[in-house]
Design a protein around this motif. Structure first.
Motif, mmCIF file in Angstrom:
data_model
loop_
_atom_site.group_PDB
_atom_site.id
_atom_site.type_symbol
_atom_site.label_atom_id
_atom_site.label_comp_id
_atom_site.label_asym_id
_atom_site.label_seq_id
_atom_site.Cartn_x
_atom_site.Cartn_y
_atom_site.Cartn_z
ATOM 1 N N VAL A 1 96.304 54.445 11.882
ATOM 2 C CA VAL A 1 97.028 54.135 13.214
ATOM 3 C C VAL A 1 96.006 54.331 14.275
ATOM 4 C CG1 VAL A 1 98.796 54.829 14.926
ATOM 5 C CG2 VAL A 1 99.476 54.512 12.621
ATOM 6 N N ARG A 2 95.265 55.452 14.440
ATOM 7 C CA ARG A 2 94.100 55.744 15.328
ATOM 8 C C ARG A 2 93.126 54.784 15.193
ATOM 9 N NH1 ARG A 2 94.934 60.749 14.530
ATOM 10 N NH2 ARG A 2 93.437 61.121 12.655
ATOM 11 N N SER A 3 92.708 54.337 14.018
ATOM 12 C CA SER A 3 91.618 53.374 13.956
ATOM 13 C C SER A 3 92.006 52.061 14.420
ATOM 14 C CB SER A 3 90.795 53.445 12.502
ATOM 15 O OG SER A 3 91.754 52.948 11.539
ATOM 16 N N GLY A 4 93.381 51.644 13.960
ATOM 17 C CA GLY A 4 93.792 50.279 14.465
ATOM 18 C C GLY A 4 94.336 50.368 16.078
ATOM 19 N N GLY A 5 93.830 51.090 16.787
ATOM 20 C CA GLY A 5 94.253 51.104 18.164
ATOM 21 C C GLY A 5 95.721 51.111 18.434
ATOM 22 N N GLY A 6 96.223 52.122 17.592
ATOM 23 C CA GLY A 6 97.679 52.675 17.700
ATOM 24 C C GLY A 6 98.554 51.448 17.086
ATOM 25 N N GLN A 7 98.283 50.568 16.372
ATOM 26 C CA GLN A 7 99.159 49.555 15.900
ATOM 27 C C GLN A 7 99.979 50.173 14.694
ATOM 28 O OE1 GLN A 7 97.208 46.050 14.253
ATOM 29 N NE2 GLN A 7 99.084 45.013 14.328
ATOM 30 N N ARG A 8 101.205 50.204 14.460
ATOM 31 C CA ARG A 8 101.934 50.785 13.614
ATOM 32 C C ARG A 8 101.650 50.267 12.113
ATOM 33 N NH1 ARG A 8 108.001 50.794 14.762
ATOM 34 N NH2 ARG A 8 107.347 48.759 14.853
ATOM 35 N N VAL A 9 101.906 50.892 11.121
ATOM 36 C CA VAL A 9 101.364 50.318 9.750
ATOM 37 C C VAL A 9 102.800 50.222 8.770
ATOM 38 C CG1 VAL A 9 99.298 51.806 9.955
ATOM 39 C CG2 VAL A 9 101.369 52.849 8.754
ATOM 40 N N VAL A 10 102.447 49.265 7.888
ATOM 41 C CA VAL A 10 103.331 49.114 6.980
ATOM 42 C C VAL A 10 103.049 49.916 5.475
ATOM 43 C CG1 VAL A 10 104.396 47.279 5.385
ATOM 44 C CG2 VAL A 10 103.776 46.795 7.832
ATOM 45 N N LEU A 11 104.010 50.790 5.106
ATOM 46 C CA LEU A 11 103.630 51.603 3.922
ATOM 47 C C LEU A 11 104.045 50.928 2.785
ATOM 48 C CD1 LEU A 11 105.339 54.960 5.437
ATOM 49 C CD2 LEU A 11 103.015 54.116 5.550
ATOM 50 N N LEU A 12 103.135 50.835 1.725
ATOM 51 C CA LEU A 12 103.387 50.161 0.493
ATOM 52 C C LEU A 12 103.498 51.282 -0.500
ATOM 53 C CD1 LEU A 12 103.950 47.590 -1.273
ATOM 54 C CD2 LEU A 12 101.307 47.469 -1.370
ATOM 55 N N GLY A 13 104.575 51.459 -1.401
ATOM 56 C CA GLY A 13 104.466 52.522 -2.353
ATOM 57 C C GLY A 13 105.222 51.923 -3.513
ATOM 58 N N HIS A 14 104.189 52.266 -4.621
ATOM 59 C CA HIS A 14 104.685 52.043 -5.916
ATOM 60 C C HIS A 14 105.000 53.069 -6.822
ATOM 61 C CE1 HIS A 14 103.546 51.687 -10.152
ATOM 62 N NE2 HIS A 14 104.333 50.490 -9.991
ATOM 63 N N SER A 15 106.057 52.891 -7.392
ATOM 64 C CA SER A 15 106.687 53.942 -8.304
ATOM 65 C C SER A 15 107.129 55.144 -7.462
ATOM 66 C CB SER A 15 105.740 54.327 -9.211
ATOM 67 O OG SER A 15 106.617 55.219 -10.340
ATOM 68 N N ALA A 16 106.671 56.381 -7.756
ATOM 69 C CA ALA A 16 107.031 57.439 -6.912
ATOM 70 C C ALA A 16 106.523 57.454 -5.528
ATOM 71 C CB ALA A 16 106.560 58.915 -7.776
ATOM 72 N N GLY A 17 105.383 56.726 -5.363
ATOM 73 C CA GLY A 17 105.085 56.490 -3.909
ATOM 74 C C GLY A 17 105.950 55.843 -2.909
ATOM 75 N N GLY A 18 106.825 55.192 -3.498
ATOM 76 C CA GLY A 18 108.024 54.535 -2.613
ATOM 77 C C GLY A 18 109.116 55.624 -2.140
ATOM 78 N N TRP A 19 109.422 56.372 -2.972
ATOM 79 C CA TRP A 19 110.473 57.517 -2.339
ATOM 80 C C TRP A 19 109.803 58.667 -1.876
ATOM 81 C CZ3 TRP A 19 110.631 62.796 -3.898
ATOM 82 C CH2 TRP A 19 110.160 63.092 -5.103
ATOM 83 N N LEU A 20 108.393 58.777 -2.076
ATOM 84 C CA LEU A 20 107.597 60.050 -1.355
ATOM 85 C C LEU A 20 107.235 59.544 -0.003
ATOM 86 C CD1 LEU A 20 105.380 61.209 -4.289
ATOM 87 C CD2 LEU A 20 107.082 62.444 -2.917
ATOM 88 N N ALA A 21 107.031 58.093 0.232
ATOM 89 C CA ALA A 21 107.225 57.438 1.707
ATOM 90 C C ALA A 21 108.231 57.846 2.395
ATOM 91 C CB ALA A 21 106.880 56.043 1.524
ATOM 92 N N ARG A 22 109.403 57.665 1.756
ATOM 93 C CA ARG A 22 110.934 58.285 2.511
ATOM 94 C C ARG A 22 110.950 59.537 2.866
ATOM 95 N NH1 ARG A 22 114.859 57.036 -1.453
ATOM 96 N NH2 ARG A 22 116.203 57.783 0.092
ATOM 97 N N ALA A 23 110.327 60.445 1.856
ATOM 98 C CA ALA A 23 110.400 61.848 1.866
ATOM 99 C C ALA A 23 109.095 62.110 3.278
ATOM 100 C CB ALA A 23 109.973 62.522 0.736
ATOM 101 N N LEU A 24 107.945 61.397 3.400
ATOM 102 C CA LEU A 24 107.213 61.738 4.377
ATOM 103 C C LEU A 24 108.023 61.468 5.622
ATOM 104 C CD1 LEU A 24 104.562 62.575 5.582
ATOM 105 C CD2 LEU A 24 104.026 60.052 5.232
ATOM 106 N N MET A 25 108.657 60.267 5.921
ATOM 107 C CA MET A 25 109.377 60.095 6.913
ATOM 108 C C MET A 25 110.522 61.101 7.253
ATOM 109 S SD MET A 25 109.494 55.892 7.233
ATOM 110 C CE MET A 25 110.422 55.633 5.449
ATOM 111 N N GLN A 26 111.118 61.498 6.304
ATOM 112 C CA GLN A 26 112.208 62.650 6.553
ATOM 113 C C GLN A 26 111.748 63.918 6.975
ATOM 114 O OE1 GLN A 26 113.498 64.605 3.168
ATOM 115 N NE2 GLN A 26 115.470 65.119 3.867
ATOM 116 N N ARG A 27 110.312 64.052 6.480
ATOM 117 C CA ARG A 27 109.815 65.446 7.042
ATOM 118 C C ARG A 27 109.254 65.385 8.128
ATOM 119 N NH1 ARG A 27 104.178 67.706 4.398
ATOM 120 N NH2 ARG A 27 103.498 66.169 5.861
ATOM 121 N N GLU A 28 108.805 64.173 8.703
ATOM 122 C CA GLU A 28 108.004 64.093 9.766
ATOM 123 C C GLU A 28 108.976 63.755 11.096
ATOM 124 O OE1 GLU A 28 105.140 65.255 10.415
ATOM 125 O OE2 GLU A 28 104.912 65.389 8.206
#
Length: 153
Positions: free
Chosen positions: A60-87
């Protein structure tokens, strides 16, 4: 990834080696809740969430503040949800535009089937089910039937 790059998509990839997953085992041995099948992602998978958060914030910093699209495969998908929950919502709104998951389990296994997440996925769903932040980001799930969305008119 090469195809996306050829189309001009800027990508950051979180490199996770197979041996890295042993960290879950090591932490799990030390966490009574995890051993009892009542684990939480911030404890058992904190190493993964920390690495993903750092990469997302740098992107996000290197992209000038542009928000990102997360792409998660297998466990990476639910772990992305867990990251958003935590943060939390503020972090999600500042950093994430959407979440696309590929072949990710979003529901825990049925009773009688071993839960490889030791309760982490069940606890994530109990606190923030499915597309919890759908009012501020988009969700898309491919090859998974566990997040149920609403059709938009």
């Amino acid at each position: 990834l090469a195809c996306l790059r050829r189309r001009g998509v800027s990508l950051s990839v979180s490199e996770v080696r197979r041996i890295d997953w042993l960290k879950v085992f090591w932490v799990g041995l030390q966490d009574e809740d995890f051993r009892a099948g009542n684990g939480t992602a911030p404890v058992a998978f904190g190493w993964y969430l920390d690495a993903a958060k750092g990469l997302i914030e740098e992107t996000v910093r290197s992209g000038g503040g542009q928000r990102v699209v997360l792409l998660g495969h297998s466990a990476g998908g639910w772990l992305a949800r867990a990251l958003m929950q935590r943060e939390g919502r503020g972090w999600v709104e500042a950093h994430v535009r959407g979440l696309v998951t590929l072949g990710s389990p979003h529901l825990p296994p049925p009773p009688g089937v071993m839960d490889m997440t030791q309760g982490c996925l069940r606890n994530l769903n109990a606190s923030q089910p499915g597309a919890f932040f759908a009012d501020c980001i988009f969700y898309a799930t491919v090859a998974g039937a566990a997040i149920r969305g609403q059709k938009r008119e």
